[in-house]
Design an enzyme around this catalytic site. Structure first.
Site, PDB file in Angstrom:
ATOM      1  N   HIS A 178       3.828   2.986  -2.393  1.00 51.57           N
ATOM      2  CA  HIS A 178       4.281   1.688  -1.876  1.00 51.57           C
ATOM      3  C   HIS A 178       3.204   1.089  -0.988  1.00 51.57           C
ATOM      4  O   HIS A 178       2.529   1.802  -0.244  1.00 51.57           O
ATOM      5  CB  HIS A 178       5.614   1.810  -1.135  1.00 51.57           C
ATOM      6  CG  HIS A 178       5.566   2.582   0.143  1.00 51.57           C
ATOM      7  ND1 HIS A 178       5.308   1.985   1.364  1.00 51.57           N
ATOM      8  CD2 HIS A 178       5.764   3.895   0.407  1.00 51.57           C
ATOM      9  CE1 HIS A 178       5.347   2.904   2.317  1.00 51.57           C
ATOM     10  NE2 HIS A 178       5.616   4.072   1.766  1.00 51.57           N
ATOM     11  N   ASP A 190       0.742   5.876   5.282  1.00 51.33           N
ATOM     12  CA  ASP A 190       2.049   5.539   4.727  1.00 51.33           C
ATOM     13  C   ASP A 190       2.082   4.055   4.359  1.00 51.33           C
ATOM     14  O   ASP A 190       2.522   3.237   5.153  1.00 51.33           O
ATOM     15  CB  ASP A 190       3.148   5.866   5.742  1.00 51.33           C
ATOM     16  CG  ASP A 190       4.541   5.694   5.177  1.00 51.33           C
ATOM     17  OD1 ASP A 190       4.704   5.821   3.956  1.00 51.33           O
ATOM     18  OD2 ASP A 190       5.465   5.417   5.956  1.00 51.33           O
ATOM     19  N   GLU A 224       9.419  -0.212  -0.048  1.00 51.32           N
ATOM     20  CA  GLU A 224       9.921   1.138   0.235  1.00 51.32           C
ATOM     21  C   GLU A 224      10.417   1.256   1.663  1.00 51.32           C
ATOM     22  O   GLU A 224      11.407   1.944   1.936  1.00 51.32           O
ATOM     23  CB  GLU A 224       8.812   2.165  -0.018  1.00 51.32           C
ATOM     24  CG  GLU A 224       9.277   3.613  -0.016  1.00 51.32           C
ATOM     25  CD  GLU A 224       9.273   4.265   1.365  1.00 51.32           C
ATOM     26  OE1 GLU A 224       9.828   5.368   1.501  1.00 51.32           O
ATOM     27  OE2 GLU A 224       8.709   3.668   2.310  1.00 51.32           O
ATOM     28  N   GLU A 225       9.733   0.608   2.592  1.00 52.24           N
ATOM     29  CA  GLU A 225      10.120   0.722   4.000  1.00 52.24           C
ATOM     30  C   GLU A 225      11.437   0.013   4.295  1.00 52.24           C
ATOM     31  O   GLU A 225      11.992   0.168   5.380  1.00 52.24           O
ATOM     32  CB  GLU A 225       9.008   0.177   4.908  1.00 52.24           C
ATOM     33  CG  GLU A 225       7.688   0.927   4.827  1.00 52.24           C
ATOM     34  CD  GLU A 225       7.768   2.367   5.310  1.00 52.24           C
ATOM     35  OE1 GLU A 225       8.851   2.784   5.786  1.00 52.24           O
ATOM     36  OE2 GLU A 225       6.761   3.080   5.203  1.00 52.24           O
TER      37      GLU A 225
END
Length: 876
Positions: A178, A190, A224-225
Site C-alpha cells: 500500500h 509502512d 490500507e491505513e
C-alpha cells in the site's frame, strides 16, 4: 533433625535419603555393588557460573550476528537491484504524507506509480505482457478488529498491474503493498519500501527472457491505513480477483531489518514449502504466526481481508525491527538500509517467481488441507514439516520421556530410593520458584508504576534485564538453594542434579502435550527442549557424568542444550523486538512494566530451566544471589530516582512519545434540533501509560485540571478516529477557540419510515471531509436491528455504541445510509443518538493557529500528530 545457623536453630524435616542416593551412584537389584566412584559431592567451583554466563552471552552474540547478515546489493544472481528500489523509495516518500483522499495520495503518488510502471512496460520482453488498471471501488464491510466496527469507503484508489505470459494466463499470484500513509508521516517502511520492492520486481521479471506459467498481479493499494479498505475493494470487486490462487502481503510493524513471515495459510502447506524453497534469506516462524493470530498484538493486515473475503491462502511478511518509529515522522527512507531492501527483494522475487512457475498454483485446491510446522534456522534455511507429522513426533517425544522417567523410577525403587517422592517434591519446588519469582517481579513492577516511572526501560532496554531479569533469576536460585540446604539435606549433589534434570524434562513435557492436543504447531518448540537435552544425557559416557571434570561435564551438557537454546534466544529477541515498542503505544490502561515483567519471567523460565540442576551441583550460590539482588535493588533505586528517561530524540535512534492533538469543536443537538451545548478545545491523547506526566513540566497548562470528562454520549462525546476508547481512558481537553474550517460537515436525516414489522428506519445523508466516523447509540428499550452497512447485521463496538468508519477518495457524492431500530416502548426522549466525527487531515482546514502554537511547545522527544476535527451529536 536440627542445625544451628548464625545462632538460630532450624528444624529440618525428617527426610531420610538412602545411602545410595547420598553417595550419588546407583545399584540395580541383583547386581553386585561396585567400588564407589569418585563423586562430585564437593560441588562445582565458582568458575562454572561464569562459564554459564559466557555461554548465554555467546549464544546471544550468535543470534545478533545471524540477525545482522549483510547482503550486498546486486551481489546475488536473483536479478533484484536494491539500488533501483531505493531510488523508488526515496521518490515515493518525497511526496508529502499520503493520506487516503488527499491530492498527494490520489493524484501525485498515483501518477508517479503509473509513470514508473509505464517506463517498465516500455522495456518488457516479448514473452510477457503487462496490463494496468486503475480501480476506484466503493464498498462496505464489518470487522472484529479493535472490538468490532463497520467500514464504508467510496471512490478510493487501487493500481493493479498484471504481468502474464504473452498468450495470457488463467491463474495468478497476487503481490500486495500500500502506498497510502497515516496522517503526518512519510511512511517509508509502512509501506513505501514494499511498493518500491514490488516496482523493481516487476521490472526484473518483465525484462527477463524466461516466460512465466501463471500471471502475477501487483496491487498497489491506496487505502490500507483506512483499516484495510483498499484490499477489500480489490478482492471483492475487481474482475482479476477471480484469477488469484495465492497472495503475498508486504507489510511493516517496524522500520527496516529483516522481513518476518508471521502468517501463512490458512492451511495450504505448499505455500510454506514454496517459501522454504525459494526464499534466499529466510526469516519465518510458526510461533510468530500463532502469537499474532491469538489477537494479543493490536494490529491487523490485508492478509485478513484476502483470507476472509476472498477465501485465498497467502503469506504475510512484515519488517519488525525498530518499531519505536513506526507510524511516526521518523519513518523516513534514509533509515532503511539498502541491505534490508536487497534481502527483502531477493526473498520476494524468489517466492513470486517460484509460485508463478509452479504447477501447484493452478491446482492449489488439491494441496489445501493441513498446516505446517515451520521455522528458519538462523536465517540460513527453513525447516518445515506437516503438522500431522509434528503431532506424531511430539507424542513420541512425550512417550520416550515417560519411558525414561519410568525406567529411572524402577531402578531407584529397587535401590531403596523414593525417587517418585523426590520427583513430586522437586516439581512443587520448581513451581514455587516460578510463582515466587513472578510475585517478586510484579511487586517491583507495581512499585515502579506507582512511583510514576513506568517505561524507564523504553529507551534503555538493559534496564529491564537488570531490574526484572536479575530479580527473577535471584529468586529462582534462592528458592532452590533453600530447598537444597533444608529439604534435600544429605542427598548427594549428583543425585539432585540428575533429579532436577528429569524435572526439567517433565516441565516441558506438560506444555508439549497440551499444545499438541490443542492443535498448535508451536508445540515443536517444547519438543526441541526435550529431544536435544535427553539425547545428550543418554549419550554421555557414565564416567563423564559421575567421575569426570566438572568443566568437561558442563561443556558437554551445554553442547547438548545448544540447538534449543540458540533457537529460543532467536525467538526471545523477536519477542522483545516486537513487544517493547508496542508497549509504548498500548494505551493508558495497561501497565507496561507488568506486561514486560511477565514476558521476562516467561523467557527466563524457558532459558534457565535446564540450568537449575547446576544449583544443586554448586558448592555455594550465596555470592550469586547477593550479586543479582544488589543489581536489581540498585537498578530499582536508579529507576525511581529518574535516572532513566523513557524517551529519546536521538537522531540515530529516536524513541518518541506518541501524542494525538485534535483541535475539536463539539456541538450537541436536542431532540428538537436545538443546540444545547457547544464548546471547543484541543483534545489530547497520550498513547502510553505515562499519560502527560512527562509533558506537564514543558506545558504547565496541560495538567490534571483539564482532564476530559466522559459525557453521557456516544464514545464519551469525543471524535475518536478508531474505536480504541477502551484502551485510552485518560485524555485531556484544553479549552481553545473554534478552529477555522472551510467546509463544515452536513449531516441530516432525510426521511423516517415506519416499517410494517414494527421497526423504524432512519435515512441519513452526510457530506463532509474524506474521513468521518459515525457513532450510534440506541436509547433504552431500543435495539439497532439492521442497517445498510456491512452484511446488514450491526456490529457493536462496546456495550452500547456502534462505530462506523467512513472514507472517500479525491471526490465522492454524499454518503447515504439507513439504520433500523426496534423500540419496545414509546420514548419521549427519542429512540437513538447519532454523532458524527469529521477529521480534516489535509488541506487548509487541517491546522489552526492554536494547534500550531501548542504543538511547538512539545519537547523534541515527543511526536505530536495533530489535525482539526468536529463532533456533532443529534437525537432522533
Amino acid at each position: 533433625m536440627e542445625s544451628t545457623v548464625d545462632g538460630l536453630t532450624i528444624r529440618r524435616p525428617r527426610y531420610n535419603v538412602s545411602a545410595e542416593s547420598a553417595s550419588g551412584y546407583r545399584r540395580e537389584a541383583g547386581v553386585r555393588e561396585e567400588k564407589k566412584p569418585r563423586q562430585r559431592d564437593a560441588g562445582f567451583g565458582a568458575a562454572v557460573p561464569v562459564l554459564l554466563l559466557l555461554y548465554v552471552l555467546s549464544v546471544r552474540g550468535l543470534v545478533h550476528i545471524s540477525l545482522r547478515q549483510l547482503v550486498t546489493p546486486g551481489g546475488h544472481s536473483t536479478g533484484f537491484n536494491a539500488s533501483t528500489a531505493r531510488e523508488y523509495l526515496q521518490q515515493i516518500t518525497s511526496i508529502d504524507s499520503r493520506t487516503a483522499g488527499s491530492p498527494e495520495n490520489e493524484i501525485i503518488a498515483v501518477n508517479y506509480l503509473l509513470g514508473k510502471i509505464k517506463d517498465i512496460e516500455e522495456k518488457i520482453n516479448s514473452v510477457h505482457r503487462i496490463t494496468v488498471d486503475v480501480q476506484r471501488p466503493t464498498g462496505t464491510f464489518s470487522i472484529d478488529f479493535l472490538g468490532g466496527f463497520t467500514s464504508y469507503y467510496d471512490n478510493i484508489t487501487n493500481i493493479a498491474v498484471k504481468l502474464e505470459p504473452e498468450h495470457r494466463a488463467e491463474h495468478a499470484v497476487l503481490a500486495n503493498c500500500h502506498f497510502d500513509t497515516v496522517a503526518n508521516t512519510p511512511g517509508a517502511s509502512d509501506d513505501a519500501v514494499s511498493c518500491a520492492v514490488m516496482l523493481e520486481i516487476l521490472g526484473s521479471l518483465s525484462s527477463s527472457s524466461k516466460p512465466l506459467k501463471h500471471a502475477i498481479i501487483f496491487l498497489f493499494n491506496g487505502a490500507e491505513e483506512n483499516i484495510l479498505q483498499g484490499s477489500h475493494g480489490f478482492i471483492t470487486q475487481h474482475p482479476w480477483a477471480k484469477m488469484v490462487r495465492a497472495f503475498i502481503n508486504l507489510e511493516a510493524a517496524g522500520v527496516g531489518g529483516k522481513e518476518l513471515v508471521f502468517q501463512t495459510g490458512p492451511e495450504n502447506p505448499w505455500l510454506v514449502q514454496a517459501y522454504a524453497s525459494a526464499a534466499v534469506h529466510p526469516f519465518a516462524s510458526v510461533v510468530a504466526q500463532e502469537v499474532f493470530q491469538s489477537g494479543i498484538i493490536p494490529s491487523d493486515t490485508d492478509f485478513r481481508i484476502y483470507r476472509d473475503f476472498g477465501n485465498i491462502p497467502g503469506i504475510d511478511l512484515a519488517f519488525i525491527e525498530n518499531g519505536y518509529i513506526y507510524h511516526t515522522k521518523y519513518d523516513t527512507w534514509d533509515r532503511i538500509l539498502t541491505e534490508s531492501i536487497q534481502r527483502a527483494g531477493d526473498n520476494i522475487l524468489g517466492v513470486l517467481h517460484y509460485l508463478a512457475t509452479s504447477s501447484q498454483l493452478a491446482e492449489s485446491s488439491q494441496f489445501r488441507h493441513g498446516n505446517m510446522v515451520f521455522f528458519d534456522v538462523c536465517g540460513l534455511f527453513v525447516l518445515s514439516y506437516p503438522a500431522r507429522l509434528g503431532t506424531i513426533i511430539n507424542y513420541i517425544t512425550a512417550a520416550v520421556t515417560l519411558f525414561y522417567i519410568s525406567k529411572k523410577m524402577i531402578k531407584y525403587k529397587q535401590g531403596g530410593t523414593n525417587y517418585v517422592r523426590d520427583l513430586v517434591y522437586g516439581l512443587i519446588i520448581t513451581l514455587v520458584s516460578w510463582v515466587s519469582a513472578l510475585v517478586t517481579v510484579l511487586i517491583i513492577a507495581v512499585l515502579v508504576s506507582l512511583a510514576g516511572k513506568a517505561l524507564s526501560w523504553y529507551t534503555h532496554f538493559y534496564v529491564s534485564i537488570f531490574l526484572y531479569g536479575s530479580a527473577a533469576v535471584a529468586k529462582f536460585i534462592l528458592v532452590h538453594s533453600l530447598a537444597k540446604t533444608y529439604f534435600f539435606a544429605g542427598a548427594s549433589s549428583q543425585y539432585l542434579g540428575d533429579l532436577f534434570f528429569d524435572i526439567s524434562l517433565i516441565t516441558w513435557c506438560i506444555p508439549l502435550v497440551l499444545l499438541t492436543q490443542s492443535g498448535l504447531c508451536s508445540a515443536y518448540f517444547f519438543a526441541a527442549w526435550i529431544i536435544f537435552p535427553l539425547l545428550t544425557k543418554l549419550l554421555l559416557q557414565p564416567d563423564i557424568i559421575h567421575q569426570g571434570s566438572p568443566y568437561k561435564f558442563t561443556a558437554v551438557y551445554l553442547l547438548g542444550l545448544f540447538p534449543p537454546y540458540l533457537h529460543t534466544m532467536y525467538h526471545v529477541w523477536a519477542v522483545f523486538e516486537m513487544f517493547t515498542p508496542i508497549l509504548g503505544r498500548s494505551g493508558t490502561e495497561i501497565p507496561p512494566d507488568i506486561v514486560l515483567g511477565f514476558l521476562i519471567i516467561a523467557c527466563t523460565i524457558i532459558l534457565i530451566t535446564y540450568f537449575i540442576s547446576f544449583i544443586y551441583l554448586l558448592k555455594s550460590t550465596k555470592k550469586i544471589i547477593v550479586t543479582l539482588a544488589v543489581l536489581s535493588v540498585l537498578t530499582l533505586l536508579l529507576v525511581c530516582s529518574g535516572m532513566f528517561f523513557p524517551y529519546s530524540s536521538s537522531n540515530d535512534s529516536p524513541k518518541p512519545k506518541r501524542i494525538f492533538l485534535q483541535h475539536t469543536t463539539r456541538t450537541f443537538h436536542s431532540l428538537t434540533g436545538e443546540v444545547v451545548k457547544r464548546d471547543s478545545g484541543i483534545w489530547i491523547n497520550g498513547f502510553d501509560y505515562t499519560g502527560i506526566s512527562y509533558v506537564t513540566p514543558h506545558i504547565p497548562e496541560l495538567n490534571e485540571t483539564v482532564r476530559a470528562p466522559c459525557d453521557d454520549a456516544p464514545l464519551c462525546g469525543f471524535p475518536w478516529y478508531f474505536p480504541v476508547h477502551h484502551l485510552i481512558r485518560k485524555n485531556w481537553y484544553l479549552p481553545a477557540p473554534p478552529a477555522p474550517i472551510n467546509e463544515h460537515t452536513d449531516f441530516k436525516l432525510v426521511s423516517r419510515e415506519e416499517m410494517s414489522w414494527g421497526a423504524t428506519r432512519l435515512f441519513f445523508e452526510v457530506k463532509g471531509p474524506s474521513h468521518m466516523t459515525v457513532y450510534v447509540r440506541p436509547n433504552t428499550n431500543t435495539v439497532l436491528s439492521s442497517w445498510s452497512l456491512g452484511d446488514g447485521i450491526p456490529v457493536a463496538s462496546g456495550e452500547t455504541d456502534y462505530f462506523i468508519f467512513y472514507s472517500h477518495g479525491l471526490y465522492a457524492p454524499a454518503w447515504k445510509f439507513w439504520i433500523e431500530l426496534k423500540n419496545s416502548a414509546k420514548e419521549s426522549k427519542g429512540i437513538v443518538t447519532v454523532a458524527v466525527g469529521s477529521h480534516y487531515f489535509f488541506g487548509d482546514s487541517r491546522n489552526s493557529p492554536d494547534l500550531e502554537t501548542l504543538e511547538l511547545k512539545f519537547p523534541d522527544w515527543s511526536f505530536p500528530s495533530s489535525w482539526v476535527c468536529t463532533y456533532d451529536l443529534y437525537e432522533y
